[in-house]
Design a protein around this motif. Sequence first.
Motif, PDB file in Angstrom:
ATOM      1  N   GLY A   9       2.949 119.427  93.402  1.00  0.00           N
ATOM      2  CA  GLY A   9       1.832 118.559  93.067  1.00  0.00           C
ATOM      3  C   GLY A   9       2.212 117.095  93.186  1.00  0.00           C
ATOM      4  O   GLY A   9       3.376 116.751  93.384  1.00  0.00           O
ATOM      5  N   LEU A  18      -1.379 118.147 100.699  1.00  0.00           N
ATOM      6  CA  LEU A  18      -0.292 118.556  99.824  1.00  0.00           C
ATOM      7  C   LEU A  18      -0.051 120.039 100.019  1.00  0.00           C
ATOM      8  O   LEU A  18      -0.977 120.778 100.381  1.00  0.00           O
ATOM      9  CB  LEU A  18      -0.624 118.301  98.345  1.00  0.00           C
ATOM     10  CG  LEU A  18      -0.483 116.896  97.780  1.00  0.00           C
ATOM     11  CD1 LEU A  18      -0.985 116.873  96.342  1.00  0.00           C
ATOM     12  CD2 LEU A  18       0.939 116.394  97.864  1.00  0.00           C
ATOM     13  N   LEU A  20       1.416 123.182  97.810  1.00  0.00           N
ATOM     14  CA  LEU A  20       1.909 123.705  96.554  1.00  0.00           C
ATOM     15  C   LEU A  20       2.705 124.978  96.787  1.00  0.00           C
ATOM     16  O   LEU A  20       2.396 125.756  97.696  1.00  0.00           O
ATOM     17  CB  LEU A  20       0.748 124.012  95.606  1.00  0.00           C
ATOM     18  CG  LEU A  20      -0.215 122.866  95.314  1.00  0.00           C
ATOM     19  CD1 LEU A  20      -1.263 123.319  94.298  1.00  0.00           C
ATOM     20  CD2 LEU A  20       0.500 121.635  94.847  1.00  0.00           C
ATOM     21  N   ARG A  38      -7.438 126.350  89.365  1.00  0.00           N
ATOM     22  CA  ARG A  38      -7.287 124.941  88.996  1.00  0.00           C
ATOM     23  C   ARG A  38      -8.194 124.620  87.825  1.00  0.00           C
ATOM     24  O   ARG A  38      -9.215 125.279  87.609  1.00  0.00           O
ATOM     25  CB  ARG A  38      -7.596 124.026  90.177  1.00  0.00           C
ATOM     26  CG  ARG A  38      -9.042 124.067  90.650  1.00  0.00           C
ATOM     27  CD  ARG A  38      -9.197 123.237  91.918  1.00  0.00           C
ATOM     28  NE  ARG A  38     -10.579 123.216  92.389  1.00  0.00           N
ATOM     29  CZ  ARG A  38     -10.959 122.652  93.533  1.00  0.00           C
ATOM     30  NH1 ARG A  38     -10.059 122.075  94.334  1.00  0.00           N
ATOM     31  NH2 ARG A  38     -12.238 122.659  93.890  1.00  0.00           N
ATOM     32  N   THR A  91      -8.970 116.995  92.295  1.00  0.00           N
ATOM     33  CA  THR A  91      -8.045 116.610  91.238  1.00  0.00           C
ATOM     34  C   THR A  91      -8.099 117.604  90.086  1.00  0.00           C
ATOM     35  O   THR A  91      -9.173 117.894  89.552  1.00  0.00           O
ATOM     36  CB  THR A  91      -8.384 115.204  90.719  1.00  0.00           C
ATOM     37  OG1 THR A  91      -8.159 114.263  91.769  1.00  0.00           O
ATOM     38  CG2 THR A  91      -7.521 114.844  89.521  1.00  0.00           C
ATOM     39  N   TYR A  94      -3.164 122.688  88.925  1.00  0.00           N
ATOM     40  CA  TYR A  94      -3.217 123.914  89.717  1.00  0.00           C
ATOM     41  C   TYR A  94      -2.220 124.932  89.163  1.00  0.00           C
ATOM     42  O   TYR A  94      -1.050 124.604  88.914  1.00  0.00           O
ATOM     43  CB  TYR A  94      -2.907 123.611  91.181  1.00  0.00           C
ATOM     44  CG  TYR A  94      -4.061 122.977  91.899  1.00  0.00           C
ATOM     45  CD1 TYR A  94      -4.446 121.670  91.623  1.00  0.00           C
ATOM     46  CD2 TYR A  94      -4.793 123.680  92.854  1.00  0.00           C
ATOM     47  CE1 TYR A  94      -5.536 121.086  92.258  1.00  0.00           C
ATOM     48  CE2 TYR A  94      -5.872 123.103  93.502  1.00  0.00           C
ATOM     49  CZ  TYR A  94      -6.245 121.810  93.205  1.00  0.00           C
ATOM     50  OH  TYR A  94      -7.307 121.230  93.840  1.00  0.00           O
ATOM     51  N   THR A 121       0.802 122.634  87.969  1.00  0.00           N
ATOM     52  CA  THR A 121       1.282 121.412  88.607  1.00  0.00           C
ATOM     53  C   THR A 121       0.074 120.501  88.863  1.00  0.00           C
ATOM     54  O   THR A 121      -0.972 120.959  89.312  1.00  0.00           O
ATOM     55  CB  THR A 121       2.038 121.724  89.917  1.00  0.00           C
ATOM     56  OG1 THR A 121       2.599 120.522  90.449  1.00  0.00           O
ATOM     57  CG2 THR A 121       1.152 122.370  90.969  1.00  0.00           C
ATOM     58  N   VAL A 123      -2.319 117.837  90.493  1.00  0.00           N
ATOM     59  CA  VAL A 123      -2.722 117.263  91.775  1.00  0.00           C
ATOM     60  C   VAL A 123      -3.772 116.194  91.486  1.00  0.00           C
ATOM     61  O   VAL A 123      -4.787 116.472  90.855  1.00  0.00           O
ATOM     62  CB  VAL A 123      -3.300 118.342  92.713  1.00  0.00           C
ATOM     63  CG1 VAL A 123      -3.909 117.699  93.959  1.00  0.00           C
ATOM     64  CG2 VAL A 123      -2.226 119.344  93.101  1.00  0.00           C
TER      65      VAL A 123
END
Length: 127
Positions: A9, A18, A20, A38, A91, A94, A121, A123
Amino acid sequence: QVQLVESGGGLVQAGGSLRLSCAASGRSFSTYYMGWFRQAPGKEREFVAVVRWIGSMTYYADSVKGRFTISRDNAKNSVYLQMNSLKPEDTAVYYCATRASYCSGYGCSDSNEYNYWGQGTQVTVSS
């Protein structure tokens, strides 16, 4: 005891990407499903994607379809979530999670059916 550890993240600008990772340990996962969920501040946890350890089954939430890709590496007991074209609404924290019961398609999106969860994590996508 199953352990799931997420990583990858961070902070990214809108339109960025990104990846993960979720490393699993503690049990054979050959019959399991691995999912990503998430949770944004003030909102309920929502399903993102799922993959089965054996076979090619994947399923995505409509909100991420075409932008996110879930994959796995059985040799490393790891699952990944490649996130492209990120938006501020992505956002969230996660989480990866695992389930043993059979599911297909939308049936895999029920978080109550997942037995083990990682710590999450963060994000953050800036506009």
